[in-house]
Design an enzyme around this catalytic site. Structure first.
Site, PDB file in Angstrom:
ATOM      1  N   GLY A  11       0.828  -1.209   0.000  1.00  0.00           N
ATOM      2  CA  GLY A  11       0.000   0.000   0.000  1.00  0.00           C
ATOM      3  C   GLY A  11       0.858   1.254   0.000  1.00  0.00           C
ATOM      4  CG  PHE A  12       0.215   6.100   0.670  1.00  0.00           C
ATOM      5  CD1 PHE A  12       1.302   6.726   0.071  1.00  0.00           C
ATOM      6  CD2 PHE A  12      -0.463   6.770   1.697  1.00  0.00           C
ATOM      7  CE1 PHE A  12       1.715   7.990   0.487  1.00  0.00           C
ATOM      8  CE2 PHE A  12      -0.064   8.028   2.109  1.00  0.00           C
ATOM      9  CZ  PHE A  12       1.026   8.638   1.518  1.00  0.00           C
ATOM     10  CE  LYS A  90     -15.638 -12.137   8.522  1.00  0.00           C
ATOM     11  NZ  LYS A  90     -15.901 -12.966   7.338  1.00  0.00           N
ATOM     12  CB  THR A  91      -9.101  -6.090   7.772  1.00  0.00           C
ATOM     13  OG1 THR A  91      -9.463  -6.789   6.587  1.00  0.00           O
ATOM     14  CG2 THR A  91      -7.670  -5.592   7.659  1.00  0.00           C
ATOM     15  CG  ASN A  98      -5.134 -14.315  12.140  1.00  0.00           C
ATOM     16  OD1 ASN A  98      -5.305 -15.238  12.947  1.00  0.00           O
ATOM     17  ND2 ASN A  98      -5.938 -14.114  11.115  1.00  0.00           N
ATOM     18  CE1 TYR A 144      -9.087   2.511   8.515  1.00  0.00           C
ATOM     19  CE2 TYR A 144      -9.659   4.586   9.562  1.00  0.00           C
ATOM     20  CZ  TYR A 144      -8.723   3.773   8.953  1.00  0.00           C
ATOM     21  OH  TYR A 144      -7.427   4.219   8.802  1.00  0.00           O
ATOM     22  CE  LYS A 148      -6.797   0.965  11.011  1.00  0.00           C
ATOM     23  NZ  LYS A 148      -5.449   0.444  10.740  1.00  0.00           N
ATOM     24  CE1 TYR A 158      -4.131 -11.399  21.659  1.00  0.00           C
ATOM     25  CE2 TYR A 158      -2.004 -12.485  21.440  1.00  0.00           C
ATOM     26  CZ  TYR A 158      -3.378 -12.498  21.281  1.00  0.00           C
ATOM     27  OH  TYR A 158      -3.998 -13.611  20.763  1.00  0.00           O
TER      28      TYR A 158
HETATM   29  P1  NAD Z   1      -3.530   1.693   1.657  1.00  0.00           P
HETATM   30  O1  NAD Z   1      -4.932   1.335   1.349  1.00  0.00           O
HETATM   31  O2  NAD Z   1      -2.703   2.287   0.561  1.00  0.00           O
HETATM   32  O3  NAD Z   1      -2.735   0.456   2.229  1.00  0.00           O
HETATM   33  C1  NAD Z   1      -3.322  -0.604   2.939  1.00  0.00           C
HETATM   34  C2  NAD Z   1      -2.700  -1.901   2.452  1.00  0.00           C
HETATM   35  O4  NAD Z   1      -3.248  -2.988   3.222  1.00  0.00           O
HETATM   36  C3  NAD Z   1      -3.004  -2.194   0.981  1.00  0.00           C
HETATM   37  O5  NAD Z   1      -1.840  -2.618   0.317  1.00  0.00           O
HETATM   38  C4  NAD Z   1      -4.059  -3.310   1.046  1.00  0.00           C
HETATM   39  O6  NAD Z   1      -4.050  -4.138  -0.097  1.00  0.00           O
HETATM   40  C5  NAD Z   1      -3.643  -4.028   2.313  1.00  0.00           C
HETATM   41  N1  NAD Z   1      -4.733  -4.760   2.966  1.00  0.00           N
HETATM   42  C6  NAD Z   1      -5.971  -4.306   3.280  1.00  0.00           C
HETATM   43  N2  NAD Z   1      -6.681  -5.262   3.900  1.00  0.00           N
HETATM   44  C7  NAD Z   1      -5.874  -6.347   3.989  1.00  0.00           C
HETATM   45  C8  NAD Z   1      -6.023  -7.653   4.523  1.00  0.00           C
HETATM   46  N3  NAD Z   1      -7.173  -8.050   5.081  1.00  0.00           N
HETATM   47  N4  NAD Z   1      -4.985  -8.526   4.425  1.00  0.00           N
HETATM   48  C9  NAD Z   1      -3.823  -8.154   3.831  1.00  0.00           C
HETATM   49  N5  NAD Z   1      -3.620  -6.932   3.313  1.00  0.00           N
HETATM   50  C10 NAD Z   1      -4.632  -6.037   3.397  1.00  0.00           C
HETATM   51  O7  NAD Z   1      -3.588   2.691   2.907  1.00  0.00           O
HETATM   52  P2  NAD Z   1      -2.409   3.454   3.671  1.00  0.00           P
HETATM   53  O8  NAD Z   1      -2.719   4.896   3.650  1.00  0.00           O
HETATM   54  O9  NAD Z   1      -1.094   2.993   3.221  1.00  0.00           O
HETATM   55  O10 NAD Z   1      -2.672   2.949   5.167  1.00  0.00           O
HETATM   56  C11 NAD Z   1      -1.856   1.980   5.794  1.00  0.00           C
HETATM   57  C12 NAD Z   1      -2.294   1.822   7.240  1.00  0.00           C
HETATM   58  O11 NAD Z   1      -2.177   3.069   7.927  1.00  0.00           O
HETATM   59  C13 NAD Z   1      -3.749   1.360   7.393  1.00  0.00           C
HETATM   60  O12 NAD Z   1      -3.815   0.449   8.463  1.00  0.00           O
HETATM   61  C14 NAD Z   1      -4.477   2.647   7.751  1.00  0.00           C
HETATM   62  O13 NAD Z   1      -5.610   2.388   8.532  1.00  0.00           O
HETATM   63  C15 NAD Z   1      -3.412   3.394   8.535  1.00  0.00           C
HETATM   64  N6  NAD Z   1      -3.663   4.841   8.471  1.00  0.00           N
HETATM   65  C16 NAD Z   1      -3.345   5.565   7.361  1.00  0.00           C
HETATM   66  C17 NAD Z   1      -3.612   6.910   7.337  1.00  0.00           C
HETATM   67  C18 NAD Z   1      -3.250   7.785   6.171  1.00  0.00           C
HETATM   68  O14 NAD Z   1      -3.536   8.979   6.219  1.00  0.00           O
HETATM   69  N7  NAD Z   1      -2.598   7.322   5.140  1.00  0.00           N
HETATM   70  C19 NAD Z   1      -4.229   7.544   8.444  1.00  0.00           C
HETATM   71  C20 NAD Z   1      -4.563   6.759   9.534  1.00  0.00           C
HETATM   72  C21 NAD Z   1      -4.259   5.417   9.547  1.00  0.00           C
END
Ligand code: NAD
Ligand code: UDP
Length: 312
Positions: A11-12, A90-91, A98, A144, A148, A158
């Site tokens: 992801g990002f 679920k994620t 997990n 969400y 979280k 844990y």
């Molecule tokens: P993103 O959507 O680009 O990245 C999330 C990644 O997780 C993706 O590659 C997706 O394919 C993978 N993914 C999703 N569900 C999955 C699952 N069940 N099993 C395996 N892989 C799974 O988003 P991001 O901005 O890179 O966010 C990454 C994390 O940071 C997330 O947990 C998000 O909640 C948290 N977050 C991000 C921001 C932000 O501003 N970017 C803010 C708050 C929290």
């Protein structure tokens, strides 16, 4: 050299984190179901990391032992996490269980990417870590937000029950290169719309605010948090406290793309938080962390990345 698992690594944020970990000489396993991520984000690393396509809600294949686990797997954009809210929940919960079990079994230190969404539509402004939030448990963002929050609970239990070493950070809106152009978050939407000479879709009156952090600053905070002694568990806010309305953001994007894109006002989504700004005193004192990249500079770097995406 450490052996490190990054869930959500395609992801990002995950891909930027892996860049840093590989740069530091670590062995990295990236696990992702590619729901919102993209293998292109880690293609430049394919010789140097192991990629495992897997959904964290399912029990894990044998991946060996890890020194550290970063749990980033979860869609972060409202349109994506609301597309299948049950899977998002679920994620957050089964997925957290997990990864926590893996940490418990392998003795790994484990990091949770939590979010400013745990504060909901905050009644305290700006938000310190000891504010418990104002969250709707049954709304369209709840899968969400509550997911979280539940994950933070599991991490904390844990640590208490099994002595697992945990690190929780609450991330405030972060942007930068490698956001998916179709991700639906405001920064990528405005930039793509402006570069394509379309109207910028402002939700509501555009007076709601967010505090935007550039990705490089955030990743520095992740690395510093993971390196803290065991007694530092967080949650710690990571974000840039400079707050802007969506109208101000739109004006900046228009200025930096040089395109005179008009604004199109759409309905404000349900439970959309009115304001958000992190108190970062904890990150400042404990991690000696301070965001360095201004919104103007960060937007220009991000626009430069998206220009190539539009041309592709
Ligand atoms: P993103 O959507 O680009 O990245 C999330 C990644 O997780 C993706 O590659 C997706 O394919 C993978 N993914 C999703 N569900 C999955 C699952 N069940 N099993 C395996 N892989 C799974 O988003 P991001 O901005 O890179 O966010 C990454 C994390 O940071 C997330 O947990 C998000 O909640 C948290 N977050 C991000 C921001 C932000 O501003 N970017 C803010 C708050 C929290
Ligand atoms: N937003 C907007 N136009 C868009 C996308 C989002 O005005 O095209 C608004 C949205 O309503 C919210 C803010 O921008 O008030 C930030 O939205 P985003 O989805 O980026 O993140 P979050 O709501 O999770 O902070």
């Amino acid at each position: 050299m450490k052996r490190i698992l990054v869930t959500g690594g395609a992801g990002f944020l995950g891909s930027h984190l892996i860049d840093r970990l590989v740069e530091h000489g670590h062995e990295v396993v990236c696990l992702d179901n590619l729901q919102t991520g993209n293998e292109e984000n880690i293609k430049h690393l394919e010789e140097r990391i192991t990629f495992v396509k897997h959904d964290i809600t399912n029990s894990f294949p044998d991946l060996g032992d890890f020194d550290e686990i970063y749990n980033l797997a979860c869609p972060a954009s409202p349109i994506h996490y609301q597309a299948n809210p049950v899977h998002t929940f679920k994620t957050s919960i089964l997925g957290a269980l997990n990864v926590l079990e893996l940490a418990r079994q392998t003795g790994a230190k484990i990091f949770q990417a939590s979010t400013s969404e745990v504060y909901g539509d905050p009644l305290v402004h700006p938000q310190p870590e000891d504010y418990w939030g104002n969250v709707n448990p049954i709304g369209i963002r709840s899968c969400y937000d509550e997911g979280k929050r539940g994950a933070e609970t599991l991490f904390s239990d844990y640590a208490r029950m099994y002595n697992v070493e945990i690190k929780i950070v609450r991330i405030f809106n972060t942007y930068g290169p490698r956001m998916d152009p179709k991700d639906g978050r405001v920064v990528s939407n405005f930039i793509m719309q402006s570069l394509q000479n379309k109207s910028l879709t402002v939700y509501g009156d555009g007076k709601q605010s967010r505090s935007f952090c550039y990705v490089d600053d955030l990743i520095e905070g992740f690395i510093r948090m993971m390196a803290t002694p065991k007694e530092i568990q967080g949650p710690i806010n990571l974000g840039n406290p400079n707050e802007f309305t969506m109208l101000e953001l739109a004006k900046k994007v228009i200025r930096f793309t040089g395109n005179e894109s008009p604004l199109q006002f759409n309905e404000l989504p349900q439970d959309d938080p009115k304001q958000r700004q992190p108190v970062i005193d904890e990150a400042s004192h404990i991690l000696n962390w301070h965001p360095k990249v201004s919104l103007d500079i960060g937007l220009q770097k991000t626009i430069a990345y998206f220009v190539n995406r539009v041309e592709c």
